[in-house]
Design a protein around this motif. Structure first.
Motif, PDB file in Angstrom:
ATOM      1  N   ARG A   1       0.853  -1.192   0.000  1.00  0.00           N
ATOM      2  CA  ARG A   1       0.000   0.000   0.000  1.00  0.00           C
ATOM      3  C   ARG A   1       0.887   1.240   0.000  1.00  0.00           C
ATOM      4  O   ARG A   1       1.952   1.246   0.612  1.00  0.00           O
ATOM      5  CB  ARG A   1      -0.914   0.024   1.227  1.00  0.00           C
ATOM      6  N   ILE A   2       0.421   2.286  -0.700  1.00  0.00           N
ATOM      7  CA  ILE A   2       1.214   3.499  -0.880  1.00  0.00           C
ATOM      8  C   ILE A   2       0.377   4.716  -0.499  1.00  0.00           C
ATOM      9  O   ILE A   2      -0.782   4.829  -0.903  1.00  0.00           O
ATOM     10  CB  ILE A   2       1.683   3.635  -2.340  1.00  0.00           C
ATOM     11  N   VAL A   3       0.984   5.629   0.259  1.00  0.00           N
ATOM     12  CA  VAL A   3       0.367   6.903   0.615  1.00  0.00           C
ATOM     13  C   VAL A   3       1.333   8.011   0.200  1.00  0.00           C
ATOM     14  O   VAL A   3       2.493   8.004   0.603  1.00  0.00           O
ATOM     15  CB  VAL A   3       0.069   6.995   2.127  1.00  0.00           C
ATOM     16  N   VAL A   4       0.842   8.942  -0.615  1.00  0.00           N
ATOM     17  CA  VAL A   4       1.681  10.037  -1.103  1.00  0.00           C
ATOM     18  C   VAL A   4       1.144  11.355  -0.554  1.00  0.00           C
ATOM     19  O   VAL A   4      -0.033  11.683  -0.752  1.00  0.00           O
ATOM     20  CB  VAL A   4       1.697  10.095  -2.644  1.00  0.00           C
ATOM     21  N   GLY A   5       1.987  12.111   0.125  1.00  0.00           N
ATOM     22  CA  GLY A   5       1.630  13.449   0.578  1.00  0.00           C
ATOM     23  C   GLY A   5       2.241  14.465  -0.370  1.00  0.00           C
ATOM     24  O   GLY A   5       3.464  14.486  -0.549  1.00  0.00           O
TER      25      GLY A   5
ATOM     26  N   VAL B   1       6.475  10.020   0.515  1.00  0.00           N
ATOM     27  CA  VAL B   1       5.790   8.761   0.208  1.00  0.00           C
ATOM     28  C   VAL B   1       5.951   7.806   1.385  1.00  0.00           C
ATOM     29  O   VAL B   1       7.062   7.631   1.906  1.00  0.00           O
ATOM     30  CB  VAL B   1       6.359   8.099  -1.064  1.00  0.00           C
ATOM     31  N   MET B   2       4.847   7.208   1.798  1.00  0.00           N
ATOM     32  CA  MET B   2       4.866   6.175   2.820  1.00  0.00           C
ATOM     33  C   MET B   2       4.442   4.869   2.167  1.00  0.00           C
ATOM     34  O   MET B   2       3.385   4.803   1.526  1.00  0.00           O
ATOM     35  CB  MET B   2       3.921   6.534   3.963  1.00  0.00           C
ATOM     36  N   VAL B   3       5.270   3.845   2.316  1.00  0.00           N
ATOM     37  CA  VAL B   3       5.030   2.543   1.695  1.00  0.00           C
ATOM     38  C   VAL B   3       4.906   1.500   2.789  1.00  0.00           C
ATOM     39  O   VAL B   3       5.750   1.444   3.696  1.00  0.00           O
ATOM     40  CB  VAL B   3       6.187   2.167   0.742  1.00  0.00           C
ATOM     41  N   GLN B   4       3.865   0.675   2.714  1.00  0.00           N
ATOM     42  CA  GLN B   4       3.753  -0.433   3.656  1.00  0.00           C
ATOM     43  C   GLN B   4       3.674  -1.734   2.877  1.00  0.00           C
ATOM     44  O   GLN B   4       2.780  -1.942   2.062  1.00  0.00           O
ATOM     45  CB  GLN B   4       2.539  -0.285   4.574  1.00  0.00           C
ATOM     46  N   ARG B   5       4.652  -2.592   3.122  1.00  0.00           N
ATOM     47  CA  ARG B   5       4.717  -3.875   2.432  1.00  0.00           C
ATOM     48  C   ARG B   5       3.679  -4.844   2.995  1.00  0.00           C
ATOM     49  O   ARG B   5       3.126  -4.605   4.076  1.00  0.00           O
ATOM     50  CB  ARG B   5       6.118  -4.468   2.575  1.00  0.00           C
ATOM     51  N   PRO B   6       3.413  -5.947   2.289  1.00  0.00           N
ATOM     52  CA  PRO B   6       2.417  -6.916   2.783  1.00  0.00           C
ATOM     53  C   PRO B   6       2.731  -7.465   4.177  1.00  0.00           C
ATOM     54  O   PRO B   6       1.815  -7.795   4.938  1.00  0.00           O
ATOM     55  CB  PRO B   6       2.458  -8.034   1.730  1.00  0.00           C
ATOM     56  N   ASP B   7       4.028  -7.550   4.528  1.00  0.00           N
ATOM     57  CA  ASP B   7       4.390  -8.074   5.850  1.00  0.00           C
ATOM     58  C   ASP B   7       4.312  -7.011   6.942  1.00  0.00           C
ATOM     59  O   ASP B   7       4.648  -7.276   8.098  1.00  0.00           O
ATOM     60  CB  ASP B   7       5.789  -8.694   5.810  1.00  0.00           C
ATOM     61  N   GLY B   8       3.872  -5.789   6.575  1.00  0.00           N
ATOM     62  CA  GLY B   8       3.726  -4.713   7.552  1.00  0.00           C
ATOM     63  C   GLY B   8       4.901  -3.760   7.615  1.00  0.00           C
ATOM     64  O   GLY B   8       4.807  -2.718   8.270  1.00  0.00           O
ATOM     65  N   HIS B   9       6.020  -4.083   6.975  1.00  0.00           N
ATOM     66  CA  HIS B   9       7.212  -3.228   6.997  1.00  0.00           C
ATOM     67  C   HIS B   9       6.873  -1.855   6.415  1.00  0.00           C
ATOM     68  O   HIS B   9       6.370  -1.748   5.304  1.00  0.00           O
ATOM     69  CB  HIS B   9       8.324  -3.888   6.180  1.00  0.00           C
ATOM     70  N   ARG B  10       7.175  -0.785   7.168  1.00  0.00           N
ATOM     71  CA  ARG B  10       6.797   0.581   6.802  1.00  0.00           C
ATOM     72  C   ARG B  10       8.024   1.397   6.418  1.00  0.00           C
ATOM     73  O   ARG B  10       8.974   1.478   7.193  1.00  0.00           O
ATOM     74  CB  ARG B  10       6.071   1.238   7.967  1.00  0.00           C
ATOM     75  N   ILE B  11       7.958   2.003   5.234  1.00  0.00           N
ATOM     76  CA  ILE B  11       9.090   2.733   4.676  1.00  0.00           C
ATOM     77  C   ILE B  11       8.670   4.160   4.357  1.00  0.00           C
ATOM     78  O   ILE B  11       7.619   4.386   3.769  1.00  0.00           O
ATOM     79  CB  ILE B  11       9.593   2.056   3.386  1.00  0.00           C
ATOM     80  N   LEU B  12       9.510   5.121   4.734  1.00  0.00           N
ATOM     81  CA  LEU B  12       9.303   6.522   4.400  1.00  0.00           C
ATOM     82  C   LEU B  12      10.301   6.940   3.335  1.00  0.00           C
ATOM     83  O   LEU B  12      11.506   6.669   3.464  1.00  0.00           O
ATOM     84  CB  LEU B  12       9.480   7.402   5.641  1.00  0.00           C
ATOM     85  N   LEU B  13       9.813   7.603   2.291  1.00  0.00           N
ATOM     86  CA  LEU B  13      10.663   8.254   1.299  1.00  0.00           C
ATOM     87  C   LEU B  13      10.450   9.752   1.451  1.00  0.00           C
ATOM     88  O   LEU B  13       9.320  10.231   1.348  1.00  0.00           O
ATOM     89  CB  LEU B  13      10.287   7.828  -0.124  1.00  0.00           C
ATOM     90  N   ALA B  14      11.525  10.488   1.692  1.00  0.00           N
ATOM     91  CA  ALA B  14      11.421  11.940   1.870  1.00  0.00           C
ATOM     92  C   ALA B  14      12.629  12.610   1.237  1.00  0.00           C
ATOM     93  O   ALA B  14      13.726  12.043   1.213  1.00  0.00           O
ATOM     94  CB  ALA B  14      11.321  12.297   3.353  1.00  0.00           C
ATOM     95  N   PRO B  15      12.451  13.842   0.720  1.00  0.00           N
ATOM     96  CA  PRO B  15      13.512  14.462  -0.079  1.00  0.00           C
ATOM     97  C   PRO B  15      14.672  15.080   0.694  1.00  0.00           C
ATOM     98  O   PRO B  15      15.719  15.337   0.113  1.00  0.00           O
ATOM     99  CB  PRO B  15      12.761  15.538  -0.865  1.00  0.00           C
ATOM    100  N   THR B  16      14.510  15.350   1.982  1.00  0.00           N
ATOM    101  CA  THR B  16      15.606  15.944   2.762  1.00  0.00           C
ATOM    102  C   THR B  16      15.661  15.300   4.139  1.00  0.00           C
ATOM    103  O   THR B  16      14.663  14.774   4.645  1.00  0.00           O
ATOM    104  CB  THR B  16      15.425  17.465   2.945  1.00  0.00           C
ATOM    105  N   GLU B  17      16.844  15.379   4.765  1.00  0.00           N
ATOM    106  CA  GLU B  17      17.000  14.854   6.126  1.00  0.00           C
ATOM    107  C   GLU B  17      16.084  15.583   7.105  1.00  0.00           C
ATOM    108  O   GLU B  17      15.486  14.976   7.993  1.00  0.00           O
ATOM    109  CB  GLU B  17      18.460  15.003   6.576  1.00  0.00           C
TER     110      GLU B  17
END
Length: 197
Positions: free
Chosen positions: A18-22, A35-51
């Motif tokens: 599942r993908i959520v884009v702000g 972008v927030m990505v959640q894999r089928p196993d529940g692993h949650r990943i954030l993609l962001a352009p700066t620290e």
């Protein structure tokens, strides 16, 4: 009060990811997309352009992994394109369902107010599984989602970490980054997010 004025897109895929884009043309960090990505196993990943922006988001929501990389946003009519080092997402927006029409009928000054977001939260919770329009972040801040429009996402093509995520699907189960998910049916929501700092 911190204000993020833009839109949130939420969608599921046949892979179970599942993908959520702000998408925030107006924010304390300038025009940004995350972008927030959640894999089928529940692993949650954030993609962001700066620290700095990644640290801000990570302080309020829960992630298992954070990646700082350029996140680009483009729009061509009803087609939106989001790209980063690890993600290539294109989605097409369709018409408004009844809830979208109802949101448009609310006067702008009312729809963008925190009291209105609080008043409609119980209704949103009953109408759409996993949805809250007010709540507290993981670090205890108060947050309001002031929705002003909603359109369904009718098609999507997504690749993440080099893998095709498959056809568009509902956001099921709801994502688990914070106190609220996104609508179960893939949607683009016009929203003003307000955070009491």
């Amino acid at each position: 009060m911190l204000r993020f004025d833009g839109a949130i897109a939420g969608l599921g895929t046949a892979s179970g990811t599942r993908i959520v884009v702000g998408m925030w043309p107006l924010s304390p960090f300038g025009p940004v997309t995350d972008v927030m990505v959640q894999r089928p196993d529940g692993h949650r990943i954030l993609l962001a352009p700066t620290e700095e922006f990644a640290g801000f988001i990570r302080s309020m929501y829960e992630f298992d992994e954070v990646r700082v990389e350029p996140v680009l946003r483009m729009r061509d009519g009803r087609t939106w394109m989001i790209s980063s080092d690890d993600l290539a997402l294109t989605f097409e927006v369709g018409g408004r369902p009844p809830v979208g029409l109802a949101l448009l009928a609310v006067p702008r000054t009312v729809a963008r107010s925190r009291w209105w977001a609080g008043a409609v939260s119980p209704i949103a919770r009953m109408a759409m599984h996993g949805i809250r329009t007010r709540g507290r972040t993981t670090d205890g801040r108060r947050e309001w989602y002031c929705a002003q429009d909603l359109r369904h996402i009718v098609a999507a093509d997504a690749r993440f970490d080099g893998h095709d995520l498959g056809e568009l699907r509902p956001v099921d189960p709801p994502v688990g980054f914070g106190f609220s998910s996104v609508p179960p049916r893939p949607s683009l929501v016009r929203v003003l997010t307000q955070i009491a700092d």
